[in-house]
Design a protein around this motif. Structure first.
Motif, PDB file in Angstrom:
ATOM      1  N   VAL A   3       0.833  -1.212   0.000  1.00 42.62           N
ATOM      2  CA  VAL A   3       0.000   0.000   0.000  1.00 42.62           C
ATOM      3  C   VAL A   3       0.868   1.263   0.000  1.00 42.62           C
ATOM      4  CG1 VAL A   3      -1.945  -1.111   1.154  1.00 42.62           C
ATOM      5  CG2 VAL A   3      -0.139  -0.062   2.539  1.00 42.62           C
ATOM      6  N   GLY A   4       2.143   1.108  -0.255  1.00 40.35           N
ATOM      7  CA  GLY A   4       3.069   2.241  -0.155  1.00 40.35           C
ATOM      8  C   GLY A   4       3.332   2.976  -1.448  1.00 40.35           C
ATOM      9  N   GLY A   5       2.668   2.577  -2.533  1.00 41.24           N
ATOM     10  CA  GLY A   5       2.901   3.234  -3.808  1.00 41.24           C
ATOM     11  C   GLY A   5       2.063   4.493  -3.975  1.00 41.24           C
ATOM     12  N   VAL A   6       2.245   5.150  -5.112  1.00 35.24           N
ATOM     13  CA  VAL A   6       1.477   6.359  -5.427  1.00 35.24           C
ATOM     14  C   VAL A   6       1.109   6.333  -6.915  1.00 35.24           C
ATOM     15  CG1 VAL A   6       2.491   7.816  -3.643  1.00 35.24           C
ATOM     16  CG2 VAL A   6       3.603   7.644  -5.867  1.00 35.24           C
ATOM     17  N   LEU A   7       0.215   7.224  -7.286  1.00 35.08           N
ATOM     18  CA  LEU A   7      -0.164   7.426  -8.687  1.00 35.08           C
ATOM     19  C   LEU A   7      -0.550   6.107  -9.356  1.00 35.08           C
ATOM     20  CD1 LEU A   7       2.599  10.056  -9.591  1.00 35.08           C
ATOM     21  CD2 LEU A   7       0.226  10.483  -8.914  1.00 35.08           C
ATOM     22  N   TRP A   8       0.154   5.735 -10.423  1.00 35.95           N
ATOM     23  CA  TRP A   8      -0.258   4.542 -11.176  1.00 35.95           C
ATOM     24  C   TRP A   8       0.338   3.242 -10.621  1.00 35.95           C
ATOM     25  CZ3 TRP A   8       3.523   7.935 -12.583  1.00 35.95           C
ATOM     26  CH2 TRP A   8       4.792   7.412 -12.824  1.00 35.95           C
ATOM     27  N   PHE A   9       1.140   3.315  -9.557  1.00 35.60           N
ATOM     28  CA  PHE A   9       1.708   2.088  -8.967  1.00 35.60           C
ATOM     29  C   PHE A   9       1.430   2.067  -7.461  1.00 35.60           C
ATOM     30  CE2 PHE A   9       4.863   5.386  -9.358  1.00 35.60           C
ATOM     31  CZ  PHE A   9       5.551   5.405  -8.159  1.00 35.60           C
ATOM     32  N   PRO A  10       0.150   1.879  -7.061  1.00 34.00           N
ATOM     33  CA  PRO A  10      -0.182   1.884  -5.631  1.00 34.00           C
ATOM     34  C   PRO A  10       0.401   0.697  -4.857  1.00 34.00           C
ATOM     35  CG  PRO A  10      -2.074   1.218  -6.935  1.00 34.00           C
ATOM     36  CD  PRO A  10      -1.037   1.671  -7.906  1.00 34.00           C
ATOM     37  N   ASP A  11       0.626  -0.420  -5.565  1.00 34.94           N
ATOM     38  CA  ASP A  11       1.164  -1.623  -4.923  1.00 34.94           C
ATOM     39  C   ASP A  11       2.606  -1.829  -5.388  1.00 34.94           C
ATOM     40  OD1 ASP A  11       1.756  -4.081  -3.853  1.00 34.94           O
ATOM     41  OD2 ASP A  11      -0.110  -5.037  -4.485  1.00 34.94           O
ATOM     42  N   LEU A  12       3.558  -1.615  -4.477  1.00 38.61           N
ATOM     43  CA  LEU A  12       4.976  -1.736  -4.821  1.00 38.61           C
ATOM     44  C   LEU A  12       5.452  -3.173  -4.938  1.00 38.61           C
ATOM     45  CD1 LEU A  12       6.458   1.117  -2.596  1.00 38.61           C
ATOM     46  CD2 LEU A  12       6.204   1.115  -5.079  1.00 38.61           C
ATOM     47  N   THR A  13       4.605  -4.125  -4.576  1.00 40.99           N
ATOM     48  CA  THR A  13       5.002  -5.529  -4.679  1.00 40.99           C
ATOM     49  C   THR A  13       4.709  -6.117  -6.053  1.00 40.99           C
ATOM     50  OG1 THR A  13       2.865  -6.334  -3.855  1.00 40.99           O
ATOM     51  CG2 THR A  13       4.581  -5.858  -2.218  1.00 40.99           C
ATOM     52  N   LEU A  14       3.961  -5.365  -6.885  1.00 42.43           N
ATOM     53  CA  LEU A  14       3.589  -5.834  -8.223  1.00 42.43           C
ATOM     54  C   LEU A  14       4.386  -5.080  -9.288  1.00 42.43           C
ATOM     55  CD1 LEU A  14      -0.297  -5.969  -7.834  1.00 42.43           C
ATOM     56  CD2 LEU A  14       1.338  -7.866  -7.623  1.00 42.43           C
ATOM     57  N   PRO A  15       4.602  -5.713 -10.444  1.00 43.49           N
ATOM     58  CA  PRO A  15       5.289  -5.011 -11.540  1.00 43.49           C
ATOM     59  C   PRO A  15       4.453  -3.832 -12.059  1.00 43.49           C
ATOM     60  CG  PRO A  15       5.283  -7.390 -11.901  1.00 43.49           C
ATOM     61  CD  PRO A  15       4.346  -7.126 -10.755  1.00 43.49           C
TER      62      PRO A  15
END
Length: 202
Positions: A78-90
């Motif tokens: 849940v730490g991503g922003v904008l178009w990449f909200p999930d940092l665990t996914l590509p």
């Protein structure tokens, strides 16, 4: 001249020439305190650090068996922003991978557009780094976004560092000696060289 004086063969003359050239170059290294290893020392420190951080981010993103990695995984999801909200996914949009490739290529081209003539070895290295920059695009598209974000951030810092170190004002402030190849208008020269190389006028 020495070969004719003492009657050396071509092989013997080449041997003595290389021996003396090596000695003279070594004396220059000592006199000017500019051994090539010193110039590459930072790379040998940065490269392992880059690899270790990348593996650490991958392990945390994939929630490896390590207890610390498992505890960090929920925060990354849940730490991503904008178009990449999930940092665990590509990054499915490929925005970060493509940006990474473009910035790395821009750094390489900045080096290639220098006024000084590149040696044959430097040209080979330049082509190799270009290929590696292109190869990093599909790789960054398949790894967790946390790794791609780290790589992109690292490349942006490298680009900013390259641009800043070309500034005559900053070089004067940091007391960096001026070289013959240095320009008083480095940014204009870069833009003119880039446009001339990739968008030549017909």
């Amino acid at each position: 001249m020495r070969t004719k004086q003492v009657g050396w063969s071509e092989n013997v003359a080449r041997f003595h020439f290389r021996k003396n050239l090596k000695r003279i170059v070594s004396e220059l290294y000592v006199r000017d305190n500019c051994h090539p290893f010193k110039a590459s020392l930072l790379i040998w420190v940065q490269l392992p650090l880059w690899i270790f951080i990348s593996f650490a981010l991958r392990n945390m993103s994939l929630a490896a068996s390590d207890a610390l990695a498992v505890s960090a995984a929920p925060d990354l999801s849940v730490g991503g922003v904008l178009w990449f909200p999930d940092l665990t996914l590509p990054d499915s949009t490929w925005i970060m991978p493509l940006s990474l490739g473009l910035i790395n290529l821009l750094i390489v081209e900045m080096f290639a557009l220098q006024r000084i003539e590149l040696s044959k070895f430097q040209k080979y290295v330049t082509y190799m780094i270009r290929g590696f920059s292109v190869l990093m695009v599909p790789i960054a598209a398949t790894v967790p976004s946390s790794m791609a974000l780290y790589w992109l951030t690292s490349s942006c810092v490298g680009l900013g560092q390259n641009l800043l170190l070309r500034s005559p004002s900053l070089r004067t402030l940091c007391q960096i000696p001026k070289m013959k190849s240095d320009s008083d208008t480095p940014y204009r020269d870069l833009s003119v060289g880039f446009l001339a190389k990739y968008f030549p006028r017909k």
